[in-house]
Design a protein around this motif. Structure first.
Motif, PDB file in Angstrom:
ATOM      1  N   UNK A  42       0.845  -1.198   0.000  1.00 24.38           N
ATOM      2  CA  UNK A  42       0.000   0.000   0.000  1.00 24.38           C
ATOM      3  C   UNK A  42       0.880   1.249   0.000  1.00 24.38           C
ATOM      4  N   UNK A  43       0.241   2.396  -0.149  1.00 23.00           N
ATOM      5  CA  UNK A  43       0.975   3.662  -0.150  1.00 23.00           C
ATOM      6  C   UNK A  43       0.476   4.537   1.006  1.00 23.00           C
ATOM      7  N   UNK A  44       1.434   5.197   1.638  1.00 25.73           N
ATOM      8  CA  UNK A  44       1.172   5.902   2.881  1.00 25.73           C
ATOM      9  C   UNK A  44       0.010   6.868   2.846  1.00 25.73           C
ATOM     10  N   UNK A  45      -0.025   7.740   1.848  1.00 23.27           N
ATOM     11  CA  UNK A  45      -1.062   8.771   1.807  1.00 23.27           C
ATOM     12  C   UNK A  45      -2.441   8.153   1.635  1.00 23.27           C
ATOM     13  N   UNK A  46      -2.515   7.043   0.899  1.00 20.01           N
ATOM     14  CA  UNK A  46      -3.787   6.346   0.736  1.00 20.01           C
ATOM     15  C   UNK A  46      -4.221   5.686   2.046  1.00 20.01           C
ATOM     16  N   UNK A  47      -3.271   5.099   2.736  1.00 16.63           N
ATOM     17  CA  UNK A  47      -3.573   4.458   4.016  1.00 16.63           C
ATOM     18  C   UNK A  47      -4.074   5.472   5.039  1.00 16.63           C
ATOM     19  N   UNK A  48      -3.422   6.604   5.131  1.00 19.14           N
ATOM     20  CA  UNK A  48      -3.818   7.619   6.107  1.00 19.14           C
ATOM     21  C   UNK A  48      -5.195   8.203   5.808  1.00 19.14           C
TER      22      UNK A  48
END
Length: 219
Positions: A42-48
């Motif tokens: 996954x990618x950080x900004x999407x997870x947050x």
């Protein structure tokens, strides 16, 4: 959504005299390594954006060690992942001392001088080219900063961007096209909210001055 059905020129057509762009940087940067398309990566900004929609498992590797990566790691820990490890490509984290210290207090562990080469489908990745060292994880979150979406630039004539895709604007927010102003991360790259707000206050004054300078019949 600007740049899709509705564009900047549509706003000017409908009577807007100045436009502010503060769209931030919501396009995650990728590592361009094998394995990034796997379902547990996954990618950080999407997870947050919506952490409750992710099921990360017990062990999570966060690739990156900036302030956003600290947010990702701490959030994953609070959402139930027991082992959260941040991998830094340098010998020190890029995050502020404040963010780093809080991550440590919450039990985040760190690996330094590690450059990911490949993410394996079974939840492991090779950390240094030429070695056979594998680090197991249930999920991998890539958090190596973000770049801007390019929709507005691609659909607006005369609006210039830098080589990084950021909007080209001066210190007071003027872009290459009169009447269009920009501020925050979409101009300066991924920074803090405090910096974005401080810059935007200056740009707001600049916009006001621009509006006051317009001929009366165009107000």
């Amino acid at each position: 959504t600007i740049g899709g059905a509705i564009g900047i020129d549509d706003l000017f057509r409908d009577g807007y005299k100045s436009i502010f762009i503060g769209t931030g940087v919501w396009k995650p940067n990728s590592l361009h390594i094998k394995g990034e398309t796997f379902g547990n990566v996954h990618f950080g900004i999407n997870y947050l954006n919506n952490p409750d929609s992710y099921h990360l498992g017990e062990t999570v590797i966060v690739i990156g060690a900036g302030n956003a990566a600290m947010d990702v790691a701490r959030t994953a820990k609070r959402k139930g992942s027991r082992n959260v490890i941040c991998f830094s490509i340098t010998k020190e984290v890029a995050a502020s001392k404040y963010e780093f210290s809080y991550a440590q207090l919450e039990g985040i562990t760190f690996e330094y001088n590690k450059r990911p080469v490949e993410i394996k489908e079974d939840g492991t990745f090779t950390d240094v080219e030429g070695t056979d060292t594998l680090h197991h994880s249930d999920s991998v979150i890539i958090s190596i900063s973000q770049g801007p979406q390019n929709r507005i630039v691609n659909t607006t004539t005369g609006l210039k961007a830098t080589a990084r895709g950021l909007l080209d604007a001066d210190e007071t927010g003027h872009t290459s096209r009169p009447g269009i102003f920009a501020s925050g991360d979409v101009v300066n790259g991924a920074r803090t909210v405090v910096e974005a707000v401080a810059h935007s206050k200056i740009v707001a004054e600049s916009m006001h001055q621009y509006m006051q300078s317009l001929p009366k019949d165009s107000e």
